[in-house]
Design a protein around this motif. Structure first.
Motif, PDB file in Angstrom:
ATOM      1  N   THR A 107       0.839  -1.195   0.000  1.00  0.00           N
ATOM      2  CA  THR A 107       0.000   0.000   0.000  1.00  0.00           C
ATOM      3  C   THR A 107       0.876   1.247   0.000  1.00  0.00           C
ATOM      4  N   PRO A 133      -3.090   1.809  -5.005  1.00  0.00           N
ATOM      5  CA  PRO A 133      -3.417   3.198  -4.671  1.00  0.00           C
ATOM      6  C   PRO A 133      -4.344   3.302  -3.462  1.00  0.00           C
ATOM      7  N   SER A 134      -4.346   4.458  -2.852  1.00  0.00           N
ATOM      8  CA  SER A 134      -5.262   4.755  -1.760  1.00  0.00           C
ATOM      9  C   SER A 134      -6.564   5.312  -2.315  1.00  0.00           C
ATOM     10  N   ASP A 135      -7.623   5.231  -1.504  1.00  0.00           N
ATOM     11  CA  ASP A 135      -8.868   5.884  -1.885  1.00  0.00           C
ATOM     12  C   ASP A 135      -8.810   7.342  -1.410  1.00  0.00           C
ATOM     13  N   PRO A 136      -9.826   8.152  -1.677  1.00  0.00           N
ATOM     14  CA  PRO A 136      -9.757   9.573  -1.302  1.00  0.00           C
ATOM     15  C   PRO A 136      -9.542   9.820   0.195  1.00  0.00           C
ATOM     16  N   SER A 137      -9.931   8.873   1.049  1.00  0.00           N
ATOM     17  CA  SER A 137      -9.757   9.060   2.492  1.00  0.00           C
ATOM     18  C   SER A 137      -8.325   8.786   2.938  1.00  0.00           C
ATOM     19  N   GLU A 139      -7.195   5.522   2.946  1.00  0.00           N
ATOM     20  CA  GLU A 139      -7.150   4.076   3.127  1.00  0.00           C
ATOM     21  C   GLU A 139      -6.801   3.395   1.810  1.00  0.00           C
ATOM     22  N   SER A 141      -7.322   1.429  -1.371  1.00  0.00           N
ATOM     23  CA  SER A 141      -8.518   1.304  -2.204  1.00  0.00           C
ATOM     24  C   SER A 141      -8.808  -0.175  -2.454  1.00  0.00           C
ATOM     25  N   LEU A 142      -9.933  -0.637  -1.958  1.00  0.00           N
ATOM     26  CA  LEU A 142     -10.314  -2.035  -2.159  1.00  0.00           C
ATOM     27  C   LEU A 142     -10.640  -2.304  -3.619  1.00  0.00           C
ATOM     28  N   THR A 143     -11.189  -1.307  -4.294  1.00  0.00           N
ATOM     29  CA  THR A 143     -11.480  -1.457  -5.720  1.00  0.00           C
ATOM     30  C   THR A 143     -10.190  -1.648  -6.512  1.00  0.00           C
ATOM     31  N   ALA A 144      -9.196  -0.801  -6.232  1.00  0.00           N
ATOM     32  CA  ALA A 144      -7.914  -0.913  -6.927  1.00  0.00           C
ATOM     33  C   ALA A 144      -7.226  -2.227  -6.586  1.00  0.00           C
ATOM     34  N   ASN A 169      -5.981   1.193   8.273  1.00  0.00           N
ATOM     35  CA  ASN A 169      -6.396   0.518   7.049  1.00  0.00           C
ATOM     36  C   ASN A 169      -7.424  -0.570   7.339  1.00  0.00           C
TER      37      ASN A 169
END
Length: 400
Positions: A107, A133-137, A139, A141-144, A169
């Protein structure tokens, strides 16, 4: 039951002189009973020698595996003791088979010590290290993560609570996604065990590595490793001695079939007894109660800093750990640390090299890191806030 900071401060020799100690993410203050355990055993070693002294505490040492099993939500046979979180993490990582074209996922908040080990080994075998990658927060990104996972991903390295900010996380979601792709997960619990829940039965992680000196309030030079027993057969177990394995014939050996395969024969018995006592202390206070106390006192500090004009708080995430990071406009982080130290407030500096990807992404080179534990009273946090305000005023008047 809630934790009374005044009572736990009385249990803590380092709090008795009025010090405002805000560095449990570095090396926390040990309770008196933990320090007494270590010192008493060292004294006993001077009286009868290390071997006899260890034999006297054999039952206590063996009981330590059950204590940590309670702490980490696993079986005693899945616990190993080491001399540091780094040693624990390395032992687990080196046991994971890697070959050319294999992939490792990390991460953006990966810790520097872990990153160096992964990059060097990946280069040696022809594997790759890739960043999720991280999400906007902030954390992961689970999608990534799900998009990056495939059959070539052998290993996912997940830092639970990064060293350079209050982010936490998600773990179970990462583990489930990794397992669906056939990858193992090594959870770095260095900054989480002792302040928040970090259990194998809740996270599903294959490994959890941690240290005694931070939020558990144990001695330096101690570490622990959870290793899921069911995966041991598929690992590389070649860095073992006659404690982790057995010399069965002149040309044959046999490795242990439990987590002790990661231990070495030699260790500091005094420090291990202190580590076990620190874990007992935490379990007696209650992990949910510790979590609430740390959340409350670190939240007070984080919110107070955010209200000071000229101070920027740098914590990310939806949920927060007890780590609070900030800077003071116009004052380098080491100067802030030094100014607070002169007033007997202990904080530290978090530098770019520790979490390079995240720090570079955010344009940071160094920040002040504060990490209050449950033994810090609100009055002492307020004292630290007053001093930070004074540093801001001094900077505006021409000197910190």
């Amino acid at each position: 039951m809630t934790i009374d900071p005044e009572t736990t401060a009385l249990d803590t020799p380092g709090c008795r002189n009025g010090q405002v100690f805000l560095d449990s993410a570095g090396s926390s203050l040990a309770p008196a009973r933990v320090a007494d355990t270590v010192v008493d055993h060292l004294r006993r070693e001077t009286e009868i020698g290390g071997y006899r002294a260890a034999a006297e505490r054999e039952e206590d040492l063996e009981a330590g595996y059950s204590v940590f099993a309670d702490l980490l939500g696993c079986a005693p046979e899945e616990i190993a003791f080491t001399d540091s979180a780094t040693r624990s993490w390395f032992a687990a990582f080196r046991s994971i088979p890697l070959k050319e074209n294999d992939r490792i996922l990390i991460t953006e908040v990966e810790y520097g010590g872990n990153a160096v080990a992964m990059l060097r080994r990946a280069e040696a075998v022809g594997a790759s290290v890739e960043v999720v990658p991280s999400d906007p927060s902030g954390e992961v990104s689970l999608t990534a993560l799900r998009e990056l996972l495939d059959e070539r991903v052998r290993f996912v390295s997940l830092v639970h609570a990064p060293t350079n900010g209050g982010l936490l996380n998600p773990v179970r979601e990462v583990v489930d996604a990794a397992h669906d792709a056939g990858a193992l997960v090594l959870l770095d619990g260095c900054q989480s065990v002792g302040q928040i829940s970090c259990r194998a039965d809740e996270t599903g992680a294959d490994f959890i590595a941690g240290t005694g000196r931070k939020w558990l309030r144990g001695p330096r030079g101690t570490g622990f490793l959870y290793a899921r027993r069911s995966i041991l057969d598929g690992l590389i177990l070649d860095e073992i001695d006659h404690h982790g394995g057995e010399w069965t014939a002149p040309d044959r050996t046999r490795a242990r079939d439990d987590a002790k395969v990661f231990e070495l024969w030699e260790s500091s018995v005094a420090d291990r007894l202190g580590l076990i006592e620190a874990a007992r202390y935490a379990l007696e206070l209650g992990l949910p109660e510790i979590r609430e106390a740390v959340r409350g006192i670190s939240g007070r500090l984080r919110e107070g800093l955010a209200r000071i004009e000229g101070v920027r708080v740098h914590d990310l995430g939806v949920r927060h750990s007890g780590i609070v990071t900030f800077d003071v406009e116009g004052v380098p982080a080491p100067e802030v640390v030094a100014a607070l130290a002169r007033a007997d407030v202990t904080v530290t500096v978090s530098r770019e090299a520790s979490t390079r990807i995240d720090m570079e992404r955010r344009g940071l080179t160094e920040i002040v890191r504060a990490s209050p534990h449950y033994f810090v009273t609100p009055q002492r946090v307020d004292r630290a806030l007053e001093l930070v305000e004074g540093i801001v005023r001094g900077a505006r008047n021409g000197g910190a």
